[in-house]
Design an enzyme around this catalytic site. Structure first.
Site, PDB file in Angstrom:
ATOM      1  N   GLU A 166      10.232   8.553   2.218  1.00  0.00           N
ATOM      2  CA  GLU A 166      10.257   7.224   2.801  1.00  0.00           C
ATOM      3  C   GLU A 166      10.569   6.174   1.754  1.00  0.00           C
ATOM      4  OE1 GLU A 166       5.822   6.353   3.735  1.00  0.00           O
ATOM      5  OE2 GLU A 166       6.235   8.445   4.212  1.00  0.00           O
ATOM      6  N   CYS A 207       1.924   4.239   1.018  1.00  0.00           N
ATOM      7  CA  CYS A 207       2.488   5.524   0.621  1.00  0.00           C
ATOM      8  C   CYS A 207       2.125   6.665   1.542  1.00  0.00           C
ATOM      9  CB  CYS A 207       1.966   5.900  -0.751  1.00  0.00           C
ATOM     10  SG  CYS A 207       2.034   4.554  -1.852  1.00  0.00           S
TER      11      CYS A 207
END
Ligand code: SAH
Length: 337
Positions: A87, A328
């Site tokens: 990501e 995260c």
């Protein structure tokens, strides 16, 4: 081989080995990174050279699996060529975009509050897979990139050489030409990595994820602290700052009832010890199912006040992305369920 993995010196060598002028590498860099070309067809080279480039290198980018957010902060879940996911986040500000890049698929560090640790490390990313994250966001959102933070999934110093090459590509004068102070690599505190980073001729900036100022608590939260105690990590960061005349960010995520009391702030102030080389960045915790929760605004303010009172430079991260799972590992862990 993907072209995004090539540093300019490596590409110069590629041209040289074919009896071509190595200065062509700079032209390729400008075409790709500054003009945003999607292939080699527009290069001012002979067809033979262009074909050789096409045969040797792909200019592919990862595909977008999902997008979350919109407006100021967007997060992409990207599918790599082997089917793994990473990501990347783009934060748009008036002066340009800031991209947060992942360095590994999963992470081996196992910090208790962090979602990435639970994904386990599956593999390292290449420098090209990091650069392609930046270029992907730049292209999709037609956004000039002003800064890059290496604060996505993964521990950068557990993938040192690729992160080093990636930073070289970002700061290359013919590439994105970012200043070294506009690229920040965040580590959980791998001391040999911090030292090796300091030995590079033009290292990008450093952030150290602290989250606790004292070994007992830090080892509980961050297993890496058992190998590299907090004082060693901070000392290495200070050496780096002095060697390169920089300031180092100490990141501190506020975990409710865990590391967020005024006493914890005092310990932190003592650890910083009046050094102007550090500034503390207080980060509100983005809740996940780790069992930790975010500190209240009042607790955060009280913590901040203690640091201020002791002369510590301190900032609070403007909140980006809590609503879009931009912390995260959150998006990919949701996706994997
Ligand atoms: N492995 C590196 C970089 C990735 S994490 C490091 O540890 O520094 C980037 C930062 O986000 C780290 O400071 C990390 O501790 C923090 N972080 C992890 N999970 C978070 C969460 N849920 N909310 C807020 N910050 C988080």
């Amino acid at each position: 081989m993907d072209i995004w993995s090539m540093t300019r010196p490596a590409l110069e060598e590629w041209f040289r080995s074919r009896g071509e002028n190595p200065a062509k590498a700079a032209i390729v860099f400008r075409e790709l990174y500054q003009r945003g070309a999607a292939d080699f067809s527009g290069l001012p080279f002979s067809q033979r050279v262009k074909s050789a480039l096409e045969e040797s290198f792909t200019v592919e980018m990862p595909e977008t699996e999902t997008v979350s957010g919109g407006g100021d902060t967007v997060k992409l879940l990207l599918k790599l060529s082997d089917g793994e996911y990473v990501e990347s986040v783009l934060m748009r500000q008036a002066y340009g975009g800031s991209v947060c890049v992942s360095t590994q698929v999963g992470c081996a560090m196992g910090c208790k509050f962090c979602q990435s640790g639970r994904l386990k490390k599956r593999r390292n990313l290449t420098a090209g897979e990091m650069a392609a994250q930046v270029m992907k966001l730049r292209r999709e959102y037609s956004q000039q990139i002003h800064s890059v933070t290496v604060m996505g999934i993964g521990e950068p110093f557990d993938n040192f050489n690729a992160v080093r090459d990636f930073c070289d590509i970002l700061t290359d004068y013919n590439g994105l030409a970012l200043g070294e102070k506009h690229v920040t690599v965040s580590t959980c505190g791998i001391v040999p990595g911090i030292k090796a980073w300091g030995e590079l001729p033009h290292p990008c900036s450093l952030a150290l994820s602290l989250h606790a100022a004292e070994d007992g608590l830090r080892s509980e939260l961050m297993p890496v602290n058992r190998r590299y105690p907090v004082r060693e990590a901070v000392a290495a960061a200070l050496d780096f700052a002095e060697q390169h005349n920089r300031r180092v960010t100490l990141e501190y995520v506020m975990l409710n009832g865990v590391n967020d009391s005024p006493e914890h702030a005092l310990q932190l102030a003592e650890l910083v010890g009046g050094s102007r080389r550090f500034y503390v960045n207080i980060i509100p915790y983005n809740g996940n199912d780790s069992g930790f929760t975010r500190s209240s605004r009042e607790r955060i303010m009280a913590f901040y006040d203690v640091l201020k009172k002791h002369g510590v430079s301190v900032t609070m991260r403007r909140e980006f992305g809590g609503d879009i799972a931009a912390a995260c590992g959150q998006l990919s862990s949701r996706f994997r369920k």
